[in-house]
Design an enzyme around this catalytic site. Structure first.
Site, PDB file in Angstrom:
ATOM      1  CE  LYS A   1      -8.076 -10.441  -5.610  1.00 53.43           C
ATOM      2  NZ  LYS A   1      -6.661 -10.812  -5.700  1.00 53.43           N
TER       3      LYS A   1
ATOM      4  CE1 TYR B   1     -13.922 -11.044  -5.295  1.00 52.50           C
ATOM      5  CE2 TYR B   1     -14.536 -13.254  -4.573  1.00 52.50           C
ATOM      6  CZ  TYR B   1     -13.803 -12.087  -4.396  1.00 52.50           C
ATOM      7  OH  TYR B   1     -12.958 -11.963  -3.325  1.00 52.50           O
TER       8      TYR B   1
ATOM      9  NE  ARG C   1      -2.051  -1.796   3.527  1.00 49.72           N
ATOM     10  CZ  ARG C   1      -2.619  -2.273   4.637  1.00 49.72           C
ATOM     11  NH1 ARG C   1      -3.912  -2.102   4.832  1.00 49.72           N
ATOM     12  NH2 ARG C   1      -1.898  -2.903   5.532  1.00 49.72           N
TER      13      ARG C   1
ATOM     14  N   GLY D   1     -10.470 -20.439  -8.696  1.00 50.56           N
ATOM     15  CA  GLY D   1     -11.633 -20.770  -7.879  1.00 50.56           C
ATOM     16  C   GLY D   1     -11.135 -21.111  -6.487  1.00 50.56           C
TER      17      GLY D   1
HETATM   18  C1  HXC Z   1     -15.712  -5.911   9.517  1.00 47.73           C
HETATM   19  C2  HXC Z   1     -13.429  -5.640   9.609  1.00 47.73           C
HETATM   20  C3  HXC Z   1     -13.238  -7.043   9.600  1.00 47.73           C
HETATM   21  C4  HXC Z   1     -14.402  -7.860   9.565  1.00 47.73           C
HETATM   22  C5  HXC Z   1     -11.301  -6.089   9.676  1.00 47.73           C
HETATM   23  N1  HXC Z   1     -12.207  -5.117   9.658  1.00 47.73           N
HETATM   24  N2  HXC Z   1     -11.901  -7.280   9.634  1.00 47.73           N
HETATM   25  N3  HXC Z   1     -14.649  -5.089   9.551  1.00 47.73           N
HETATM   26  N4  HXC Z   1     -15.615  -7.259   9.511  1.00 47.73           N
HETATM   27  N5  HXC Z   1     -14.304  -9.184   9.544  1.00 47.73           N
HETATM   28  C6  HXC Z   1     -11.954  -3.680   9.734  1.00 47.73           C
HETATM   29  C7  HXC Z   1     -11.225  -3.274  11.014  1.00 47.73           C
HETATM   30  O1  HXC Z   1     -12.110  -3.148  12.096  1.00 47.73           O
HETATM   31  C8  HXC Z   1     -10.639  -1.937  10.594  1.00 47.73           C
HETATM   32  O2  HXC Z   1     -11.661  -0.974  10.623  1.00 47.73           O
HETATM   33  C9  HXC Z   1     -10.286  -2.156   9.120  1.00 47.73           C
HETATM   34  O3  HXC Z   1     -11.086  -3.279   8.676  1.00 47.73           O
HETATM   35  C10 HXC Z   1      -8.836  -2.485   8.886  1.00 47.73           C
HETATM   36  O4  HXC Z   1      -8.503  -3.583   9.735  1.00 47.73           O
HETATM   37  P1  HXC Z   1      -7.025  -3.826  10.261  1.00 47.73           P
HETATM   38  O5  HXC Z   1      -6.997  -5.119  10.944  1.00 47.73           O
HETATM   39  O6  HXC Z   1      -6.546  -2.611  11.006  1.00 47.73           O
HETATM   40  O7  HXC Z   1      -6.253  -3.810   8.863  1.00 47.73           O
HETATM   41  P2  HXC Z   1      -4.931  -4.483   8.421  1.00 47.73           P
HETATM   42  O8  HXC Z   1      -4.060  -4.845   9.601  1.00 47.73           O
HETATM   43  O9  HXC Z   1      -4.374  -3.594   7.388  1.00 47.73           O
HETATM   44  O10 HXC Z   1      -5.387  -5.882   7.771  1.00 47.73           O
HETATM   45  C11 HXC Z   1      -6.001  -5.950   6.510  1.00 47.73           C
HETATM   46  C12 HXC Z   1      -7.117  -7.004   6.477  1.00 47.73           C
HETATM   47  C13 HXC Z   1      -6.639  -8.377   7.032  1.00 47.73           C
HETATM   48  C14 HXC Z   1      -7.568  -7.102   5.033  1.00 47.73           C
HETATM   49  C15 HXC Z   1      -8.292  -6.524   7.331  1.00 47.73           C
HETATM   50  O11 HXC Z   1      -7.662  -9.343   6.901  1.00 47.73           O
HETATM   51  C16 HXC Z   1      -5.395  -8.875   6.387  1.00 47.73           C
HETATM   52  O12 HXC Z   1      -4.282  -8.554   6.810  1.00 47.73           O
HETATM   53  N6  HXC Z   1      -5.496  -9.682   5.304  1.00 47.73           N
HETATM   54  C17 HXC Z   1      -4.353 -10.217   4.561  1.00 47.73           C
HETATM   55  C18 HXC Z   1      -4.516 -11.638   4.090  1.00 47.73           C
HETATM   56  C19 HXC Z   1      -5.853 -11.968   3.439  1.00 47.73           C
HETATM   57  O13 HXC Z   1      -6.841 -11.245   3.595  1.00 47.73           O
HETATM   58  N7  HXC Z   1      -5.868 -13.091   2.711  1.00 47.73           N
HETATM   59  C20 HXC Z   1      -7.080 -13.589   2.044  1.00 47.73           C
HETATM   60  C21 HXC Z   1      -7.012 -13.375   0.608  1.00 47.73           C
HETATM   61  S1  HXC Z   1      -8.302 -14.289  -0.178  1.00 47.73           S
HETATM   62  P3  HXC Z   1     -11.413   0.530  11.135  1.00 47.73           P
HETATM   63  O14 HXC Z   1     -12.760   1.151  11.079  1.00 47.73           O
HETATM   64  O15 HXC Z   1     -10.816   0.418  12.498  1.00 47.73           O
HETATM   65  O16 HXC Z   1     -10.463   1.135  10.148  1.00 47.73           O
HETATM   66  C22 HXC Z   1      -8.861 -13.432  -1.524  1.00 47.73           C
HETATM   67  C23 HXC Z   1      -9.845 -14.015  -2.530  1.00 47.73           C
HETATM   68  C24 HXC Z   1     -10.413 -15.335  -2.206  1.00 47.73           C
HETATM   69  O17 HXC Z   1      -8.475 -12.371  -1.727  1.00 47.73           O
HETATM   70  C25 HXC Z   1     -11.494 -15.800  -3.129  1.00 47.73           C
HETATM   71  C26 HXC Z   1     -11.945 -17.193  -2.704  1.00 47.73           C
HETATM   72  C27 HXC Z   1     -12.694 -17.933  -3.732  1.00 47.73           C
HETATM   73  P1  NAP Z   2      -2.922 -15.466   1.749  1.00 46.76           P
HETATM   74  O1  NAP Z   2      -2.021 -16.577   2.111  1.00 46.76           O
HETATM   75  O2  NAP Z   2      -3.569 -14.692   2.839  1.00 46.76           O
HETATM   76  O3  NAP Z   2      -2.092 -14.481   0.811  1.00 46.76           O
HETATM   77  C1  NAP Z   2      -2.161 -13.117   0.837  1.00 46.76           C
HETATM   78  C2  NAP Z   2      -0.751 -12.587   1.008  1.00 46.76           C
HETATM   79  O4  NAP Z   2      -0.779 -11.169   0.833  1.00 46.76           O
HETATM   80  C3  NAP Z   2      -0.168 -12.861   2.382  1.00 46.76           C
HETATM   81  O5  NAP Z   2       1.112 -13.444   2.243  1.00 46.76           O
HETATM   82  C4  NAP Z   2      -0.035 -11.486   3.018  1.00 46.76           C
HETATM   83  O6  NAP Z   2       1.119 -11.411   3.842  1.00 46.76           O
HETATM   84  C5  NAP Z   2       0.085 -10.602   1.784  1.00 46.76           C
HETATM   85  N1  NAP Z   2      -0.341  -9.246   2.046  1.00 46.76           N
HETATM   86  C6  NAP Z   2      -1.529  -8.837   2.553  1.00 46.76           C
HETATM   87  N2  NAP Z   2      -1.543  -7.521   2.688  1.00 46.76           N
HETATM   88  C7  NAP Z   2      -0.344  -7.069   2.244  1.00 46.76           C
HETATM   89  C8  NAP Z   2       0.240  -5.785   2.148  1.00 46.76           C
HETATM   90  N3  NAP Z   2      -0.419  -4.694   2.505  1.00 46.76           N
HETATM   91  N4  NAP Z   2       1.499  -5.692   1.640  1.00 46.76           N
HETATM   92  C9  NAP Z   2       2.167  -6.805   1.268  1.00 46.76           C
HETATM   93  N5  NAP Z   2       1.672  -8.039   1.350  1.00 46.76           N
HETATM   94  C10 NAP Z   2       0.425  -8.163   1.843  1.00 46.76           C
HETATM   95  O7  NAP Z   2      -4.101 -15.943   0.783  1.00 46.76           O
HETATM   96  P2  NAP Z   2      -4.086 -16.746  -0.604  1.00 46.76           P
HETATM   97  O8  NAP Z   2      -5.317 -17.537  -0.630  1.00 46.76           O
HETATM   98  O9  NAP Z   2      -2.796 -17.405  -0.827  1.00 46.76           O
HETATM   99  O10 NAP Z   2      -4.266 -15.572  -1.663  1.00 46.76           O
HETATM  100  C11 NAP Z   2      -3.295 -15.325  -2.667  1.00 46.76           C
HETATM  101  C12 NAP Z   2      -3.936 -14.655  -3.867  1.00 46.76           C
HETATM  102  O11 NAP Z   2      -4.858 -15.541  -4.475  1.00 46.76           O
HETATM  103  C13 NAP Z   2      -4.704 -13.387  -3.547  1.00 46.76           C
HETATM  104  O12 NAP Z   2      -4.532 -12.454  -4.571  1.00 46.76           O
HETATM  105  C14 NAP Z   2      -6.133 -13.868  -3.526  1.00 46.76           C
HETATM  106  O13 NAP Z   2      -7.026 -12.834  -3.808  1.00 46.76           O
HETATM  107  C15 NAP Z   2      -6.087 -14.889  -4.654  1.00 46.76           C
HETATM  108  N6  NAP Z   2      -7.167 -15.861  -4.648  1.00 46.76           N
HETATM  109  C16 NAP Z   2      -7.151 -16.865  -3.734  1.00 46.76           C
HETATM  110  C17 NAP Z   2      -8.162 -17.820  -3.790  1.00 46.76           C
HETATM  111  C18 NAP Z   2      -8.175 -18.986  -2.854  1.00 46.76           C
HETATM  112  O14 NAP Z   2      -9.094 -19.767  -2.914  1.00 46.76           O
HETATM  113  N7  NAP Z   2      -7.207 -19.131  -1.970  1.00 46.76           N
HETATM  114  C19 NAP Z   2      -9.173 -17.710  -4.745  1.00 46.76           C
HETATM  115  C20 NAP Z   2      -9.158 -16.657  -5.641  1.00 46.76           C
HETATM  116  C21 NAP Z   2      -8.133 -15.740  -5.597  1.00 46.76           C
HETATM  117  P3  NAP Z   2       1.231 -10.462   5.135  1.00 46.76           P
HETATM  118  O15 NAP Z   2      -0.016 -10.613   5.900  1.00 46.76           O
HETATM  119  O16 NAP Z   2       2.459 -10.964   5.807  1.00 46.76           O
HETATM  120  O17 NAP Z   2       1.435  -9.073   4.634  1.00 46.76           O
END
Ligand code: HXC
Ligand code: NAP
Length: 292
Positions: free
Chosen positions: A170, A155, A75, A197
């Site tokens: 996305k 999606y 970011r 998926g």
């Molecule tokens: C409502 C929520 C929430 C929840 C967080 N927030 N989780 N609100 N419901 N479940 C809110 C918090 O309260 C906060 O609000 C804001 O979101 C930011 O949260 P932080 O924890 O401070 O943010 P941050 O530490 O930057 O973490 C980012 C994150 C976290 C996205 C919230 O989940 C994360 O680090 N994710 C990284 C890995 C990840 O998501 N992997 C999955 C990818 S799967 P306020 O109001 O306090 O700002 C994918 C596609 C899959 O992408 C498709 C499958 C088929």
């Molecule tokens: P994941 O393990 O949570 O991968 C997400 C990665 O992004 C983590 O390693 C996380 O590491 C990193 N990340 C998150 N925020 C970041 C930030 N601000 N800066 C740098 N790195 C950051 O989940 P995943 O399932 O492997 O997902 C990988 C990719 O596949 C994603 O693009 C997701 O949308 C896509 N995808 C996954 C699925 C599925 O079924 N798994 C389906 C469709 C698409 P840190 O938290 O250490 O930063």
């Protein structure tokens, strides 16, 4: 031969330098491992340095390849620029960028604060923009070719309830993929995307199927092939798309989902639930109406 086996020939990515954002876990880690096995040097980045160290150690031991880790929040533009500089100092070049880092969680949209919406948008769309612009400008200045692989979702084009920030972001990444595939082709820079998926990972499953949702909503049932994805099959596709074997592929999004999104889309796909023995009766009913 099985789909869980590595697919490309040895050395397919020899001497390539790849940056994989979010390479410390999940699908990013799986792609990193396979790129290393194919001879690439890989830079993994994310916010969690300890996680990166553990992954780098594990993958170097397993593959004998070279991993460079850089803590970088995608970011933040300055951190992305610093990650690029550190990579260039270490390896002298970058050939491949995989925009894989993502943030996501399920929530009714009206429960989100505006900053929660931004948290996801900023990682996925702004993060992809930061890495693409930073490394892309470097390639253009250096007159060197490059290839970008963006990890999106199905999606990206259908949209999805309950993950609206992710769907918006996305969709933007997919638009960026197709737009720059045309605009930067003249510089020798290719752009492609993968739309996976369900591929179980801890990062995604903890946030998208918490608690007993995994049992309640068995993802396999959503997929015509009745299984979830294996990490190696995604890594196989990714390696092909970043390798020179796919040199004529540009601007493509490749879906790897066992037919999941089409199952949801086809108007009459619900007829799958009709038992085979009912079709005689249904056919007779339809034919009887022909003259009426
Ligand atoms: C409502 C929520 C929430 C929840 C967080 N927030 N989780 N609100 N419901 N479940 C809110 C918090 O309260 C906060 O609000 C804001 O979101 C930011 O949260 P932080 O924890 O401070 O943010 P941050 O530490 O930057 O973490 C980012 C994150 C976290 C996205 C919230 O989940 C994360 O680090 N994710 C990284 C890995 C990840 O998501 N992997 C999955 C990818 S799967 P306020 O109001 O306090 O700002 C994918 C596609 C899959 O992408 C498709 C499958 C088929
Ligand atoms: P994941 O393990 O949570 O991968 C997400 C990665 O992004 C983590 O390693 C996380 O590491 C990193 N990340 C998150 N925020 C970041 C930030 N601000 N800066 C740098 N790195 C950051 O989940 P995943 O399932 O492997 O997902 C990988 C990719 O596949 C994603 O693009 C997701 O949308 C896509 N995808 C996954 C699925 C599925 O079924 N798994 C389906 C469709 C698409 P840190 O938290 O250490 O930063």
């Amino acid at each position: 031969m099985k789909y869980t086996e590595p697919m490309l020939r040895d050395g397919a990515l020899k001497d390539k330098v790849a940056v994989v954002t979010g390479g410390g876990s999940g699908l990013g880690k799986a792609m990193t491992k396979y790129f290393l096995e194919l001879g690439a040097k890989v830079v993994i980045t994310s916010r969690n340095l300890e996680k990166l160290k553990t992954t780098a150690r594990e993958l170097e031991e397993e593959t004998g390849g070279e991993v460079f880790l850089v803590s970088c929040d995608v970011r933040n533009w300055d951190e992305v620029e610093a990650m690029k500089q550190a990579t260039l100092e270490r390896f002298g070049k970058i050939d491949i960028l995989v925009n894989n880092a993502a943030g996501n969680f399920i929530a009714p949209t009206e429960r989100l604060t505006h900053t929660a919406f931004d948290a996801v948008l900023d990682i996925v769309l702004k993060g992809t923009k930061n890495c693409t612009l930073s490394i892309g400008k470097h390639w253009i200045e250096q007159k060197s070719a490059g290839t970008v692989l963006n990890i999106v979702t199905t999606y990206s084009w259908t949209g999805s309830a309950y993950v609206v920030p992710s769907a918006c972001a996305k969709a933007g990444v997919l638009a960026m993929t197709r737009s720059l595939a045309v605009e930067w082709a003249k510089y020798g820079i290719r752009f492609n995307a993968i739309a996976p998926g369900p591929f179980p990972t801890k990062g995604a499953w903890d946030r998208l199927l918490p608690g007993d949702l995994q049992e309640k909503f068995d993802m396999r049932k959503r997929v015509p092939l009745r299984r979830v994805g294996e990490h190696q099959e995604l890594a196989n596709l990714a390696a092909y798309l970043v390798s020179d074997y796919s040199a004529y592929m540009n601007g493509e999004v490749v879906t790897i989902d066992g037919g999941e999104w089409l199952q949801g889309a086809g108007e009459f796909n619900m007829l799958e639930q009709i038992p085979a023995e009912m079709w005689d009766m249904l056919e007779a009913m339809i034919k009887a109406k022909k003259s009426g």
